[in-house]
Design a protein around this motif. Structure first.
Motif, mmCIF file in Angstrom:
data_model
loop_
_atom_site.group_PDB
_atom_site.id
_atom_site.type_symbol
_atom_site.label_atom_id
_atom_site.label_comp_id
_atom_site.label_asym_id
_atom_site.label_seq_id
_atom_site.Cartn_x
_atom_site.Cartn_y
_atom_site.Cartn_z
ATOM 1 N N THR A 133 0.637 -0.929 -0.471
ATOM 2 C CA THR A 133 0.126 0.358 -0.445
ATOM 3 C C THR A 133 0.649 1.012 0.597
ATOM 4 O O THR A 133 0.081 2.060 0.233
ATOM 5 C CB THR A 133 -1.926 -0.039 1.206
ATOM 6 O OG1 THR A 133 -0.059 -0.185 2.699
ATOM 7 C CG2 THR A 133 -1.412 -1.149 1.093
ATOM 8 N N SER A 134 2.025 1.111 0.081
ATOM 9 C CA SER A 134 3.063 2.486 0.536
ATOM 10 C C SER A 134 3.144 3.063 -1.365
ATOM 11 O O SER A 134 3.191 4.170 -1.020
ATOM 12 C CB SER A 134 3.787 1.893 0.726
ATOM 13 O OG SER A 134 4.821 1.085 -0.379
ATOM 14 N N HIS A 135 2.384 2.823 -2.430
ATOM 15 C CA HIS A 135 2.689 2.759 -3.437
ATOM 16 C C HIS A 135 1.544 4.046 -4.031
ATOM 17 O O HIS A 135 0.913 4.684 -4.969
ATOM 18 C CB HIS A 135 3.043 2.637 -4.587
ATOM 19 C CG HIS A 135 4.378 1.628 -4.570
ATOM 20 N ND1 HIS A 135 5.491 2.793 -4.619
ATOM 21 C CD2 HIS A 135 4.621 0.657 -4.640
ATOM 22 C CE1 HIS A 135 6.823 1.511 -4.485
ATOM 23 N NE2 HIS A 135 6.405 0.642 -4.094
ATOM 24 N N GLY A 147 -1.210 9.436 -1.427
ATOM 25 C CA GLY A 147 -1.525 9.820 0.005
ATOM 26 C C GLY A 147 -0.865 9.275 0.946
ATOM 27 O O GLY A 147 -1.163 9.630 1.988
ATOM 28 N N ILE A 148 0.288 8.131 0.588
ATOM 29 C CA ILE A 148 0.626 7.257 2.194
ATOM 30 C C ILE A 148 1.937 7.984 2.040
ATOM 31 O O ILE A 148 2.139 7.990 0.986
ATOM 32 C CB ILE A 148 0.740 5.348 1.362
ATOM 33 C CG1 ILE A 148 -0.965 5.518 1.067
ATOM 34 C CG2 ILE A 148 1.291 4.955 2.581
ATOM 35 C CD1 ILE A 148 -2.136 4.946 3.182
ATOM 36 N N PRO A 149 2.279 8.475 3.363
ATOM 37 C CA PRO A 149 3.564 8.879 3.013
ATOM 38 C C PRO A 149 4.839 7.972 3.147
ATOM 39 O O PRO A 149 4.805 6.744 3.679
ATOM 40 C CB PRO A 149 3.406 9.893 4.097
ATOM 41 C CG PRO A 149 2.647 8.662 5.496
ATOM 42 C CD PRO A 149 1.199 8.413 4.783
ATOM 43 N N ASP A 150 5.797 8.250 2.771
ATOM 44 C CA ASP A 150 7.045 7.723 2.454
ATOM 45 C C ASP A 150 7.771 7.797 4.045
ATOM 46 O O ASP A 150 8.359 9.519 4.709
ATOM 47 C CB ASP A 150 8.620 8.653 1.683
ATOM 48 C CG ASP A 150 9.529 7.593 1.934
ATOM 49 O OD1 ASP A 150 9.778 6.973 1.946
ATOM 50 O OD2 ASP A 150 10.184 8.591 0.372
ATOM 51 N N TRP A 151 7.322 6.388 4.200
ATOM 52 C CA TRP A 151 7.706 6.722 6.675
ATOM 53 C C TRP A 151 8.973 6.710 6.454
ATOM 54 O O TRP A 151 9.171 7.522 7.328
ATOM 55 C CB TRP A 151 7.306 5.840 6.655
ATOM 56 C CG TRP A 151 5.601 5.537 6.745
ATOM 57 C CD1 TRP A 151 4.921 4.901 5.487
ATOM 58 C CD2 TRP A 151 4.896 5.869 7.597
ATOM 59 N NE1 TRP A 151 3.801 4.920 5.739
ATOM 60 C CE2 TRP A 151 2.964 5.017 6.565
ATOM 61 C CE3 TRP A 151 4.985 6.910 8.376
ATOM 62 C CZ2 TRP A 151 2.355 6.344 7.959
ATOM 63 C CZ3 TRP A 151 3.591 7.327 9.188
ATOM 64 C CH2 TRP A 151 2.541 7.068 8.499
ATOM 65 N N VAL A 152 10.323 6.483 5.300
ATOM 66 C CA VAL A 152 11.117 6.448 5.379
ATOM 67 C C VAL A 152 12.039 8.043 6.011
ATOM 68 O O VAL A 152 12.918 8.375 6.528
ATOM 69 C CB VAL A 152 11.996 5.560 5.079
ATOM 70 C CG1 VAL A 152 14.431 6.022 5.104
ATOM 71 C CG2 VAL A 152 11.453 4.020 4.915
ATOM 72 N N ALA A 153 11.136 8.719 4.692
ATOM 73 C CA ALA A 153 11.970 10.120 4.497
ATOM 74 C C ALA A 153 11.803 11.132 5.586
ATOM 75 O O ALA A 153 12.097 11.403 6.331
ATOM 76 C CB ALA A 153 11.240 10.313 3.194
ATOM 77 N N LEU A 154 9.763 10.864 6.331
ATOM 78 C CA LEU A 154 9.854 11.063 7.416
ATOM 79 C C LEU A 154 10.663 10.823 8.633
ATOM 80 O O LEU A 154 11.039 12.073 9.294
ATOM 81 C CB LEU A 154 7.650 11.170 7.621
ATOM 82 C CG LEU A 154 7.688 11.257 8.362
ATOM 83 C CD1 LEU A 154 7.052 12.907 8.155
ATOM 84 C CD2 LEU A 154 5.685 11.062 8.503
ATOM 85 N N THR A 155 10.873 9.541 9.368
ATOM 86 C CA THR A 155 11.445 9.113 9.593
ATOM 87 C C THR A 155 12.638 9.429 10.043
ATOM 88 O O THR A 155 13.684 10.420 11.429
ATOM 89 C CB THR A 155 11.269 7.904 10.302
ATOM 90 O OG1 THR A 155 10.424 7.286 9.821
ATOM 91 C CG2 THR A 155 11.793 7.611 11.393
ATOM 92 N N ILE A 156 13.640 10.200 8.883
ATOM 93 C CA ILE A 156 14.967 10.457 8.766
ATOM 94 C C ILE A 156 14.756 11.876 9.035
ATOM 95 O O ILE A 156 15.829 12.727 9.542
ATOM 96 C CB ILE A 156 15.450 10.207 7.038
ATOM 97 C CG1 ILE A 156 15.854 9.109 7.173
ATOM 98 C CG2 ILE A 156 16.807 10.955 6.751
ATOM 99 C CD1 ILE A 156 15.498 8.400 5.590
ATOM 100 N N CYS A 157 13.539 12.864 8.381
ATOM 101 C CA CYS A 157 13.718 14.131 8.434
ATOM 102 C C CYS A 157 13.438 14.314 10.058
ATOM 103 O O CYS A 157 13.817 15.049 10.462
ATOM 104 C CB CYS A 157 12.313 14.786 7.896
ATOM 105 S SG CYS A 157 12.080 16.500 8.328
ATOM 106 N N LEU A 165 2.248 15.802 1.931
ATOM 107 C CA LEU A 165 1.079 17.456 2.183
ATOM 108 C C LEU A 165 0.730 16.144 3.568
ATOM 109 O O LEU A 165 0.024 16.759 4.611
ATOM 110 C CB LEU A 165 0.274 17.549 1.269
ATOM 111 C CG LEU A 165 0.118 18.265 0.605
ATOM 112 C CD1 LEU A 165 -0.592 18.472 -0.742
ATOM 113 C CD2 LEU A 165 0.403 19.601 0.892
ATOM 114 N N SER A 166 0.650 14.661 3.200
ATOM 115 C CA SER A 166 -0.147 13.792 4.176
ATOM 116 C C SER A 166 1.522 13.736 5.139
ATOM 117 O O SER A 166 1.008 13.323 6.350
ATOM 118 C CB SER A 166 -0.891 12.201 3.822
ATOM 119 O OG SER A 166 0.452 11.814 2.901
#
Length: 173
Positions: free
Chosen positions: A34-36, A39-49, A144-145
């Motif tokens: 479901t990651s593609h 609206g589903i965020p890139d969890w790795v990018a968000l956590t790295i940020c 955005l999400s």
């Protein structure tokens, strides 16, 4: 709720195993089919940020490169697409960390939005450079999400660091 420079709450030091566990969990969330979806965020990018802002010495460009390489191999995408984008994200997060932490959570999210949008744009440009089709405007909905999830992610990832509220007279702090 959120310790900022105006808050009186003191956080415990972050445990390294928790940082690595959160990065592993974000990778697992990105491996889901479901990651593609739009609206589903890139969890790795968000956590790295997040960790690039909170702990820039522990999660930096090296960790971002390794996770980007892992995501490139897992997605079967252009080798270096996620690496380059995540390294620039980690650099931008660590460069803006002192500024971002002065703001409340909602304003932090507004500062994180351009970082995540730039990460998505870099990945789209790299795909277009090798002849892929335009991913569409839905491709840019996930930052955005992710920005909307920033306050919740901050609360969840800082939860283990909160000290108890009650005061112990035997402790100096």
């Amino acid at each position: 709720m959120q310790p900022t420079f105006t808050s009186s709450r003191i956080l415990l030091p972050v445990r390294p195993w928790f940082v690595y566990f959160s990065l592993f969990a974000a990778s697992v969330l990105n491996f889901l089919p479901t990651s593609h979806w739009p609206g589903i965020p890139d969890w790795v990018a968000l956590t790295i940020c997040f960790w690039g802002i909170r702990e820039p010495r522990r999660v930096g460009m090296g960790s971002a490169f390794f996770l980007g390489l892992l995501m490139d191999v897992a997605d079967g995408s252009i080798l270096g697409q996620h690496c380059f984008a995540y390294v620039l994200l980690a650099y931008g997060a660590s460069a803006l960390a002192r500024r971002i932490l002065w703001f409340p959570l909602l304003q932090q999210a507004l500062h994180v939005l351009p970082l995540l949008l730039t990460t998505q744009a870099i990945q789209a440009v790299m795909r277009l450079a090798v002849g892929a089709d335009w991913p569409g405007i839905g491709y840019f909905v996930s930052p955005l999400s992710a920005t909307l999830l920033w306050p919740l992610l901050t609360l969840v990832l800082l939860l283990p660091q909160y000290q108890p509220v009650e005061q112990n007279p035997d402790r100096p702090i």
